[in-house]
Design an enzyme around this catalytic site. Structure first.
Site, short mmCIF file in Angstrom:
data_model
loop_
_atom_site.label_atom_id
_atom_site.label_comp_id
_atom_site.label_asym_id
_atom_site.label_seq_id
_atom_site.Cartn_x
_atom_site.Cartn_y
_atom_site.Cartn_z
N TYR A 121 0.83 -1.21 0.00
CA TYR A 121 0.00 0.00 0.00
C TYR A 121 0.86 1.25 0.00
O TYR A 121 0.65 2.18 -0.79
CB TYR A 121 -0.95 0.01 1.20
CG TYR A 121 -1.67 1.33 1.39
CD1 TYR A 121 -2.59 1.77 0.43
CD2 TYR A 121 -1.40 2.15 2.49
CE1 TYR A 121 -3.23 2.99 0.58
CE2 TYR A 121 -2.05 3.36 2.64
CZ TYR A 121 -2.96 3.78 1.69
OH TYR A 121 -3.59 4.99 1.83
N LYS A 125 1.08 4.12 -3.07
CA LYS A 125 0.78 5.54 -2.89
C LYS A 125 1.99 6.41 -3.21
O LYS A 125 1.85 7.51 -3.75
CB LYS A 125 0.31 5.80 -1.45
CG LYS A 125 -1.03 5.16 -1.11
CD LYS A 125 -2.18 5.76 -1.91
CE LYS A 125 -2.58 7.13 -1.41
NZ LYS A 125 -3.80 7.66 -2.05
#
Length: 340
Positions: A121, A125
């Site tokens: 994750y 990002k």
């Protein structure tokens, strides 16, 4: 899946209710045709859509398709549709904490930090944010210029937060006592959803102002507010202690033991992978994230585009606490039906 998007949208929508016509289009950020249709006739994009995954529940390929490729496709749609202004909702996790758990106290955009997170994750990002910032200055189809910036939000709390509901469920199952999953001294500075939404509005206004835009183009900004610095576990308690809820005084086991226990669960998950998909309830990344002091100032955002929190800590605490209180009966019924 898009909890951050809906929370930000709801907070921002309340600001313009009754003043602005809102048209809602529902689609897939990986769908080029849909993106082209959604980008018709607009001048600014606030890109909040992403999959948020702290446990590894989502396959890495899907995470990349939505968070990374989806962002790149949206940027390309802006170029084709001559959209000049683009704001990306990033996250504190692109900075860290790193796997060593190095702390930061009241950091800013110039704070040097060795960020080597391998968690999917955080990586997704970071790559998406890089794409947005590098796209600044790109020539649009009509010869105009794309102007971008990114807002790195702290952990977002407030009405509608699914993470608060998850912790509430565990609290109710533990006889109204919150589990302590982070040390009291692991200070962070969460941001109220209304304030992060307001920061987007202020950044959007500045990006469309020729004089202010030159200062914020291609830049990222940490967005926090005046929420007192506290651990994630203590935030849950502070928001609900008026409801009579308590919190455990210490972690379920020493931090080092908890870290290696999480490693053991990860090994078990890996060994079982050929036979069954087992996702542990914790992992080393999450233990480090929840137990590392990590706070940042919003000073640069205030100086460059005038960001000042719209809601005080007391207002945020009251609104969020009232929402949680309204959810308690519903969650009790849900947990009772689930156990039946």
């Amino acid at each position: 899946m898009l909890a951050r998007s809906f929370a930000l949208f709801s907070a921002a929508l309340a600001e313009f209710q009754g003043k602005t016509e809102v048209k809602i289009l529902e689609g897939d950020i990986r769908d080029v045709t849909f993106l082209h249709r959604a980008c018709q006739g607009i001048s600014l994009v606030i890109h909040t859509a992403s999959i948020i995954d702290t446990l590894g529940l989502v396959e890495k390929q899907l995470l990349w398709e939505v968070n990374v490729t989806g962002t790149q496709l949206l940027l390309e749609a802006c170029v084709r549709c001559n959209i000049q202004h683009f704001i990306y909702t990033s996250t504190i996790e692109v900075t860290g904490p790193n796997c060593k758990g190095d702390p930061i106290f009241n950091g800013d955009e110039d704070t040097a930090y060795e960020s080597v997170s391998k968690f999917p994750y955080a990586q997704s990002k970071r790559l998406a944010e890089d794409s947005v910032l590098k796209a600044d200055g790109q020539v649009l189809k009509d010869g105009g210029t794309l102007m971008t910036c990114a807002l790195r939000s702290m952990y977002i709390f407030g009405e509608g937060c699914p993470f608060l509901l998850g912790h509430l469920d565990k609290c109710l199952l533990n006889r109204n006592v919150y589990l302590r999953f982070s040390r009291k001294e692991a200070l962070v500075n969460p941001v109220y959803v209304g304030n992060i939404a307001w920061a987007h509005v202020q950044a959007a206004r500045a990006l469309q102002d020729p004089q202010k835009a030159k200062h914020i183009r291609g830049q990222f900004y940490y967005i926090s507010d005046d929420t007192p610095h506290m651990s994630y576990a203590d935030l849950n308690y502070e928001l609900t202690r008026d409801l009579g809820f308590g919190i455990e005084p210490q972690l379920p086991m020493p931090l080092t033991v908890l870290y290696y226990f999480s490693l053991l669960l990860e090994i078990v998950s890996f060994l079982l992978r050929p036979f069954v998909r087992y996702i542990p309830s914790t992992n080393r990344h999450l233990v480090t994230l929840l137990n590392t002091p990590f706070t940042f100032s919003y000073r640069k955002a205030r100086n460059d585009f005038g960001y000042v929190p719209r809601y005080t800590w007391e207002e945020a605490k009251q609104s969020t606490g009232q929402w949680i209180a309204s959810m308690v009966p519903q969650r009790r019924l849900y947990l009772k039906s689930k156990a039946a």
